[in-house]
Scaffold this motif. Structure first.
Motif, PDB file in Angstrom:
ATOM      1  N   THR A 133      -0.100  -5.833  -4.759  1.00  0.00           N
ATOM      2  CA  THR A 133       0.333  -4.496  -4.354  1.00  0.00           C
ATOM      3  C   THR A 133      -0.376  -3.421  -5.158  1.00  0.00           C
ATOM      4  OG1 THR A 133       2.514  -5.381  -3.778  1.00  0.00           O
ATOM      5  CG2 THR A 133       2.331  -2.999  -4.044  1.00  0.00           C
ATOM      6  N   ALA A 134      -0.450  -3.621  -6.471  1.00  0.00           N
ATOM      7  CA  ALA A 134      -1.141  -2.656  -7.333  1.00  0.00           C
ATOM      8  C   ALA A 134      -2.619  -2.562  -6.974  1.00  0.00           C
ATOM      9  CB  ALA A 134      -0.973  -3.044  -8.799  1.00  0.00           C
ATOM     10  N   GLY A 136      -3.912  -3.041  -3.976  1.00  0.00           N
ATOM     11  CA  GLY A 136      -4.012  -2.236  -2.760  1.00  0.00           C
ATOM     12  C   GLY A 136      -3.929  -0.751  -3.051  1.00  0.00           C
ATOM     13  N   LEU A 137      -3.006  -0.367  -3.935  1.00  0.00           N
ATOM     14  CA  LEU A 137      -2.866   1.048  -4.304  1.00  0.00           C
ATOM     15  C   LEU A 137      -4.111   1.557  -5.027  1.00  0.00           C
ATOM     16  CD1 LEU A 137       0.856   1.040  -5.505  1.00  0.00           C
ATOM     17  CD2 LEU A 137      -0.048   1.998  -3.371  1.00  0.00           C
ATOM     18  N   ILE A 138      -4.655   0.727  -5.913  1.00  0.00           N
ATOM     19  CA  ILE A 138      -5.866   1.124  -6.647  1.00  0.00           C
ATOM     20  C   ILE A 138      -7.040   1.301  -5.689  1.00  0.00           C
ATOM     21  CG2 ILE A 138      -7.634   0.265  -8.232  1.00  0.00           C
ATOM     22  CD1 ILE A 138      -5.370   1.398  -9.736  1.00  0.00           C
ATOM     23  N   LEU A 140      -6.982   1.955  -2.459  1.00  0.00           N
ATOM     24  CA  LEU A 140      -6.780   3.153  -1.637  1.00  0.00           C
ATOM     25  C   LEU A 140      -7.014   4.420  -2.462  1.00  0.00           C
ATOM     26  CD1 LEU A 140      -3.645   2.120   0.460  1.00  0.00           C
ATOM     27  CD2 LEU A 140      -6.040   2.192   1.197  1.00  0.00           C
ATOM     28  N   SER A 141      -6.701   4.373  -3.749  1.00  0.00           N
ATOM     29  CA  SER A 141      -7.017   5.508  -4.632  1.00  0.00           C
ATOM     30  C   SER A 141      -8.525   5.676  -4.785  1.00  0.00           C
ATOM     31  CB  SER A 141      -6.376   5.292  -6.012  1.00  0.00           C
ATOM     32  OG  SER A 141      -4.976   5.199  -5.919  1.00  0.00           O
ATOM     33  N   GLY A 297      -8.226  -2.218   1.364  1.00  0.00           N
ATOM     34  CA  GLY A 297      -7.108  -1.714   0.576  1.00  0.00           C
ATOM     35  C   GLY A 297      -5.791  -1.788   1.334  1.00  0.00           C
ATOM     36  N   LEU A 301      -2.543  -4.096   0.244  1.00  0.00           N
ATOM     37  CA  LEU A 301      -1.224  -3.485   0.066  1.00  0.00           C
ATOM     38  C   LEU A 301      -0.189  -4.155   0.971  1.00  0.00           C
ATOM     39  CD1 LEU A 301       0.551  -1.295  -1.191  1.00  0.00           C
ATOM     40  CD2 LEU A 301      -0.224   0.250   0.613  1.00  0.00           C
ATOM     41  N   THR A 305       3.070  -6.520  -0.293  1.00  0.00           N
ATOM     42  CA  THR A 305       4.442  -6.149   0.038  1.00  0.00           C
ATOM     43  C   THR A 305       5.081  -7.105   1.052  1.00  0.00           C
ATOM     44  OG1 THR A 305       3.577  -4.607   1.734  1.00  0.00           O
ATOM     45  CG2 THR A 305       4.085  -3.698  -0.443  1.00  0.00           C
TER      46      THR A 305
END
Length: 309
Positions: A133-134, A136-138, A140-141, A297, A301, A305
């Motif tokens: 999950t982290a 995916g967030l990274i 997308l960032s 990404g 994510l 999830t």
């Protein structure tokens, strides 16, 4: 532009095929099918990663972790080796052309290498779903950063600071696109050193090499030309990933069936990518990378999830 769109579509199609197979018929795939798919995917990623200056691991971990049926720890371990291989394959050519600066890379890589070991230990200690999950967030960032960042091809540095002068962080290169001789220097060196400490933690934790952060830090913060930033990013990656990779090797998180075809494919692709860096427009490569990372990404994510298992 048309070639860039075709290349992006081909890479997305290449990723979609193993994803479909993993969901429907992973057990029916012959033993050599996944290594072959890894080789082909990494070959394409190597061509794209070097001109973009993001390192092969930045593409490898979210793509392979999201679309191939391998445990994320093995993917992250192989991702560090992949990023290391692509950087080493391109380094001689980049150094000869002046697009990479060893003087600029060494002090930054020294701090990032130390912090990457802590990042690797942290990443292996966390549950896989949390890391996925982290990740995916990274990623997308990263997409957001690459989309909104206004990279200056030749930043204006009025005067170097005392630290950069003491370390002789300056140089010259000939732009292959314009045949223009470019003299460059950097500033805000102390801030750059602090930023690279954080970059090292991310590199080790996610196994993505963090080349996506190297280039903005070198270009936007320290004022190095964009092509020098992309080339030097590869040298930093080779040193940082070497440190973090040993943690994964020591924990048994490097599987040869994943690492070997990935590394070979990435190295062959990186040699082509290093040639493209000198002549290809950075905007073309950037758009391709943004499209692929957005796709990967979102997949990482949703997988982390449990929405898209």
């Amino acid at each position: 532009m048309k070639r860039a769109r075709l290349a992006t579509a081909a890479l997305l199609l290449l990723l979609a095929l193993p994803a479909h197979a993993a969901g429907d018929a992973a057990s029916a795939m012959p033993w050599w099918g996944w290594p072959l798919a890894l080789f082909l995917a990494c070959f394409v990623m190597g061509i794209v990663a070097v001109p973009a200056g993001i390192g092969g691991g930045t593409l490898f971990v979210p793509i392979v972790g999201g679309f191939f049926p391998f445990h994320l720890d093995f993917v992250r371990g192989a991702g560090l080796l992949v990023a290391l291989a692509s950087a080493l394959a391109a380094a001689p050519m980049l150094l000869r052309s002046g697009l990479a600066s060893l003087r600029l890379a060494l002090p930054l890589a020294l701090l990032a290498s130390a912090s990457s070991i802590a990042g690797a230990l942290l990443g292996l200690a966390l549950p896989v779903s949390v890391v996925q999950t982290a990740l995916g967030l990274i990623v997308l960032s990263i997409v957001l950063l690459m989309a909104v960042a206004r990279k200056s091809e030749f930043p204006i540095v009025a005067a170097p600071d005392r630290l950069s002068s003491a370390l002789a962080l300056h140089g010259v290169f000939v732009d292959g696109a314009t045949r223009q001789r470019i003299d460059w220097q950097v500033h805000r060196t102390a801030s750059g050193l602090v930023v690279f400490l954080g970059i090292g933690v991310l590199a080790g934790m996610f196994g993505i090499g963090a080349g996506w952060a190297n280039v903005p830090a070198l270009n936007l913060l320290m004022g190095a030309p964009l092509k020098v930033s992309a080339g030097t990013s590869g040298l930093v990656l080779s040193l940082v990933d070497s440190s973090a990779a040993w943690v994964y090797v020591n924990r048994g998180a490097v599987l040869p069936m994943i690492a070997v075809p990935s590394v070979v494919g990435m190295m062959l692709g990186a040699k082509i990518g290093a040639r493209l860096l000198n002549v290809l427009k950075g905007t073309v490569i950037r758009r391709m990378v943004i499209a692929v990372l957005l796709f990967a990404g979102l997949r990482a994510l949703l997988k982390g999830t449990g929405v898209w298992a």
